[in-house]
Design a protein around this motif. Structure first.
Motif, PDB file in Angstrom:
ATOM      1  N   ALA A 365     171.222  58.313  43.631  1.00  0.00           N
ATOM      2  CA  ALA A 365     172.471  57.962  44.306  1.00  0.00           C
ATOM      3  C   ALA A 365     173.030  56.631  43.830  1.00  0.00           C
ATOM      4  CB  ALA A 365     172.256  57.922  45.827  1.00  0.00           C
ATOM      5  N   LYS A 366     172.170  55.728  43.312  1.00  0.00           N
ATOM      6  CA  LYS A 366     172.623  54.425  42.855  1.00  0.00           C
ATOM      7  C   LYS A 366     173.049  54.418  41.398  1.00  0.00           C
ATOM      8  CE  LYS A 366     169.549  52.107  46.145  1.00  0.00           C
ATOM      9  NZ  LYS A 366     168.428  51.139  46.318  1.00  0.00           N
ATOM     10  N   MET A 367     172.896  55.571  40.710  1.00  0.00           N
ATOM     11  CA  MET A 367     173.269  55.621  39.296  1.00  0.00           C
ATOM     12  C   MET A 367     174.785  55.550  39.150  1.00  0.00           C
ATOM     13  SD  MET A 367     170.632  58.551  37.932  1.00  0.00           S
ATOM     14  CE  MET A 367     171.325  58.468  36.295  1.00  0.00           C
ATOM     15  N   ARG A 368     175.227  54.911  38.103  1.00  0.00           N
ATOM     16  CA  ARG A 368     176.664  54.747  37.888  1.00  0.00           C
ATOM     17  C   ARG A 368     177.346  56.092  37.644  1.00  0.00           C
ATOM     18  NH1 ARG A 368     179.482  50.948  33.170  1.00  0.00           N
ATOM     19  NH2 ARG A 368     181.653  51.489  33.707  1.00  0.00           N
ATOM     20  N   ASP A 372     180.384  57.505  39.775  1.00  0.00           N
ATOM     21  CA  ASP A 372     181.652  57.883  39.141  1.00  0.00           C
ATOM     22  C   ASP A 372     182.002  59.343  39.442  1.00  0.00           C
ATOM     23  OD1 ASP A 372     181.779  55.345  38.146  1.00  0.00           O
ATOM     24  OD2 ASP A 372     181.079  55.869  36.125  1.00  0.00           O
ATOM     25  N   LYS A 373     180.982  60.202  39.374  1.00  0.00           N
ATOM     26  CA  LYS A 373     181.246  61.624  39.631  1.00  0.00           C
ATOM     27  C   LYS A 373     181.644  61.836  41.095  1.00  0.00           C
ATOM     28  CE  LYS A 373     181.064  64.166  37.035  1.00  0.00           C
ATOM     29  NZ  LYS A 373     182.141  64.721  36.175  1.00  0.00           N
ATOM     30  N   ARG A 374     180.997  61.107  41.998  1.00  0.00           N
ATOM     31  CA  ARG A 374     181.371  61.228  43.411  1.00  0.00           C
ATOM     32  C   ARG A 374     182.818  60.782  43.619  1.00  0.00           C
ATOM     33  NH1 ARG A 374     177.873  57.968  45.501  1.00  0.00           N
ATOM     34  NH2 ARG A 374     176.190  59.503  45.750  1.00  0.00           N
ATOM     35  N   ALA A 375     183.206  59.691  42.968  1.00  0.00           N
ATOM     36  CA  ALA A 375     184.596  59.232  43.070  1.00  0.00           C
ATOM     37  C   ALA A 375     185.561  60.270  42.497  1.00  0.00           C
ATOM     38  CB  ALA A 375     184.755  57.892  42.344  1.00  0.00           C
TER      39      ALA A 375
END
Length: 886
Positions: A365-368, A372-375
């Protein structure tokens, strides 16, 4: 080849969690789409729409026997799999690929134990041919290995399936029974080959050795002879060796020299071996170091491979399919494209849920990339919600505008049109699943959509109610009844020939019969359609009086909006009060303003016949008692307001009638029976005819107010002329009793006032009769009253010696009062008759007068006998005979 859902370990674990506790093992799980076949009739939209399901093949061991099952699992509201159907594979009789599907991905499974073969079996649609072949091959293999029989296969070539299996199956699946049941064991094809090591002795050499051993006979059976033979041969050999040694001394010297040389070589070799041993020890240490590094590299390689696999899975979860992205950002919302939109919504919901911490490892969950994908997904969601909301708002407005623009939807001159919203609801149901997904994606977007729907439909409902009410009033023919019932100046026969105004209350009942079920249906449909979490709703059209619901029967049967596949919970036990409050506010927007047309019908009916408020009140109360569901909250408020409006109009009529009664006080002289007494009886009879249901309380309250004002006015009028007050009161109270005798027997409230009038009548009669008796026999009864007053202070023996009460005074009084008693009685009768306008009361009044006179005379005779025992007066029986003879 794309990765199949049959290889999805997460899906397998979800299936195992769904059937936990059944002691069954999942062999295969795969995602499918469920639909219904069409058998001569077109189903409804919600029933023929493809629904996402998961098919899971499971096995269970019972001792030495193994059972195989086909499970159907569905998604709950939280996206969690839960069991829906269970089939036993031993009943599988037929596997048929549907020929209507050109892709060949749709098939049906026939079971020989289904009760109703007339119902079309469900059709299962796979994503591609590979998934279909995987599932069918697995089913056939389980049927063959576990059950020992194969079902009938229709519509697919077994040879082609076998060739596909040979090309696409990299491993051979075998079954081995463990303690927990049959477990699929994968054995590589290379492992199926048998490797034979090279034999140490050839076949020819083995045969030669056996032949040689067979030609030599050792005679082991003669042990002593064999032992003697060996000893002789040993002695011969030793003798030969000693002789040979003696003859070969030079040779021995050479041998010794050779041995010395060999010893020297051996010493050198020992030195060399020592050197080699040191070198080998260093080489061994180097080899161990190399092996340690190799082990670490191998472990690192395994870890890297696992990491790559995990990253591949993560990348697969982070990938946005192009078809879904196109649908979410710029796809059409036409009816034909709704299935693609729903699939895109389901994928987006699942993707967003999959990137949340409970469903995703916290370290990811802390991976960039994940952030980015969640955004990106949130942006996709916002874009889709905005587009869908804008489309639905315009769609609702266009539907209503189209219906308002067509005059054939509304009542016209000479034609009452029942509102029909079946087509409107059918078109709205197309987007019911879309609204469910919008709620799951962004619940806040439902507020503007609900307001837009309520605003548009409110215009349609108000237009329908206005046109219907106008035409209803125009088409109802009824002559007006007089609103003045109890006015003193009106003729006595005016209220007796009232026209029949039942058409007025029938028109009001028709208005409620048409629109109350419609409003309840619209409220229930709105609560379902707009995704409110409220308890089970009342059946549309179900009112307390069993009124006809007409064309709404189809709506009753079409309440399935096709949205239960997303959330199959039939009821929400923990509904929040906030959601219910939001529903009531939305229903206020949906139905507000329509009450004005109902008020107009009530006002129109009141102007024709105010008494029709009674029947309208009963009709409204009956409908009000039938509305119990939370979705009908505003309908209850509407009916309650209608009931208050009707009660207020009726109270207005009652107040006006009371003013008409009170205006009788203005007349200076009132004689005989007042006009409002018989008119009230006529009015009460008409009011009883109009009572329906719960309107009894309304009528009883009116009775109470009417009679209270009537009696108060009567008492006030009687005080204007005290001389004739009692005659005036007894005549009117008697008229009240006579006119209401029949009604008082059946109406408890009127019975109470009947008894009240009876008591007042008796009191007036007593006062009037006493006045007449005292007027004719004043000296007689005044003498008796003096005696009674003195008896409280002195003894009876002393009374004849008091002033004015002597025996001589008694004789004078008797002579003056009873000397012409017959004439006095005749004068008393004439005085009773003189001012009485109701001749029918005279006989009963005269009987009361005679009885009262005899009672008083009896008391007087007893006093005389007690105080003046020696004096004689006419007896009571003589007086009774005298009165009877007159």
């Amino acid at each position: 080849m794309a990765k199949s859902s049959a290889d999805d370990e997460e899906l397998r674990r979800a299936c195992e969690a769904a059937i936990e506790g059944t002691k069954q093992n999942i062999v295969m799980s795969i995602r499918v789409a469920k639909s219904r076949g069409i058998w001569g009739k077109s189903g409804r939209l919600g029933r023929n729409m493809a629904k996402p399901r998961v098919l899971a093949l499971s096995v269970k061991s019972k001792g030495q026997e193994t059972e195989a099952f086909l499970r159907v699992l569905k998604y709950s509201s939280g996206g969690v799999l839960e069991p829906a159907k269970l089939y036993k594979l031993k009943h599988l009789s037929k596997v048929e690929v549907v020929t209507n599907d050109p892709s060949g991905c749709t098939f049906t499974l026939g079971f020989d134990n289904l009760r109703s073969q007339s119902v079309a079996p469900p059709q299962w649609t796979m994503r591609n041919i590979d998934d279909r072949n995987r599932l069918l091959l697995c089913i056939l293999n389980i049927c063959k290995d576990v059950l020992g029989c194969l079902p009938k296969v229709v519509g697919v070539d077994i040879v082609e399936m076998a060739l596909w299996a040979k090309e696409n199956t990299p491993s051979v699946t075998t079954q081995r029974n463990l303690q927990d049941g049959p477990v699929a064991t994968t054995v590589p094809e290379s492992g199926m080959k048998v490797t034979v090591e090279k034999e140490l002795v050839s076949q020819v050499e083995e045969e030669d050795i056996e032949a040689l051993l067979g030609t030599y006979v050792m005679g082991i059976g003669e042990a002593e002879a064999f032992s003697e033979r060996l000893k002789r041969e040993l002695h011969a050999l030793e003798a030969a060796n000693v002789h040979a040694i003696l003859e070969s001394e030079p040779l021995v010297d050479e041998v010794l020299q050779g041995l010395e040389a060999a010893t020297s070589c051996v010493d050198d070799m020992d030195d060399w071996l020592g050197m080699f041993n040191v070198k080998l020890r260093h080489m061994r240490e180097d080899i161990e170091s190399i092996e340690s590094r190799n082990n670490k590299l191998e472990m690192q390689s395994v870890n890297n491979k696992s990491l790559i696999e995990e990253l591949d899975k993560l990348l697969e979860r982070l990938r946005v399919p192009s078809e879904y992205a196109a649908c979410l950002t710029g796809g059409s919302f036409d009816e034909a494209r709704m299935l693609q939109n729903v699939e895109a919504c389901e994928w987006l919901t699942g993707a967003l849920r999959g990137l949340q911490v409970p469903n995703l490892d916290p370290s990811y969950a802390k991976m960039r990339a994940v952030k980015d994908k969640r955004a990106e997904l949130e942006k996709l969601k916002a874009t889709f919600v905005r587009r869908a909301s804008e489309f639905l708002r315009n769609y609702f407005a266009s539907l209503v505008d189209f219906m308002i623009g067509d005059k054939s939807y509304f009542s016209q001159r000479g034609q009452l049109k029942r509102p029909d919203h079946a087509d409107l609801r059918y078109k709205c149901r197309t987007y019911a699943r879309l609204l469910q997904h919008l709620k799951s994606l962004d619940k806040s977007c439902l507020g503007p959509l609900r307001k837009a729907y309520c605003s548009s439909l409110n215009l349609l409902l108000r237009r329908e109610a206005r046109e219907f009410a106008n035409e209803l009033r125009a088409s109802t023919k009824a002559s007006r009844n007089p609103t003045v019932w109890l006015e003193a100046s009106t003729g006595g026969s005016q209220s007796g020939n009232s026209a029949d105004t039942s058409a007025v209350s029938d028109a009001y009942a028709k208005m409620l019969t048409i629109f109350i079920p419609l409003l309840v249906d619209e409220s229930s449909f709105f609560a379902h359609f707009m995704c409110f979490e409220v308890p089970a709703l009342a059946p549309p059209g179900g009112v307390a009086n069993g009124s006809k619901s007409g064309s709404y029967d189809d709506d009753i049967n079409d309440d399935d909006l096709g949205i239960m596949d997303i959330d199959d919970n039939d009821s929400k036990a923990g509904k929040t009060s906030a959601d219910l409050q939001s529903l009531n506010e939305s229903l206020q927007d949906l139905l507000d303003g329509i009450q004005e047309d109902f008020y107009a019908v009530v006002d129109w009916a009141y102007k024709i016949d105010p008494l029709r408020c009674i029947s309208m009140h009963g009709i409204t109360e009956r409908y009000l008692s039938g509305q119990k569901a939370d979705a009908a909250g505003f309908v209850r408020l509407l009916l309650g307001a209608l009931e208050s409006k009707i009660s207020m109009q009726f109270s207005k009529f009652v107040d006006e009638a009371c003013h008409q009664i009170e205006r009788n006080e203005r007349n200076v002289r009132q004689m005989g029976v007042l006009s409002y007494i018989p008119r009230f009886a006529t009015l009460a009879t008409r009011m009883e005819q109009y009572i329906q249901g719960q309107s009894r309380d309304l009528v009883d309250q009116a009775y109470t107010k009417f009679v209270s004002v009537m009696f108060a006015t009567l008492e006030k009028l009687a005080q204007t002329d005290p001389k004739y007050a009692d005659i005036f009161l007894l005549e009117n109270y008697a008229a009240f009793q006579n006119s209401l005798y029949d009604l008082a027997n059946v109406v408890p409230t009127l019975a109470k006032f009947y008894h009240q009038a009876s008591e007042a009548y008796e009191q007036a009669c007593t006062r009037h009769i006493s006045m007449i008796i005292y007027y004719q026999f004043e000296r007689l009864f005044q003498f008796a009253r003096k005696i009674e007053d003195l008896m409280f202070t002195i003894s009876a023996e002393e009374i004849p010696f008091q002033l004015g009460l002597s025996k001589m005074d008694l004789r004078k009084m008797l002579k003056s009062s009873l000397s012409g008693v017959d004439k006095s009685i005749t004068a008393m009768y004439k005085k009773l008759q003189k001012n009485l306008t109701s001749e029918e009361l005279l006989p009963s009044l005269w009987d009361k007068c005679k009885k009262e006179f005899l009672d008083k005379y009896d008391s007087f005779a007893q006093l005389v006998a007690k105080i003046y025992p020696t004096e004689t007066i006419p007896s009571v029986s003589e007086m009774r005979d005298l009165l009877a003879s007159m």
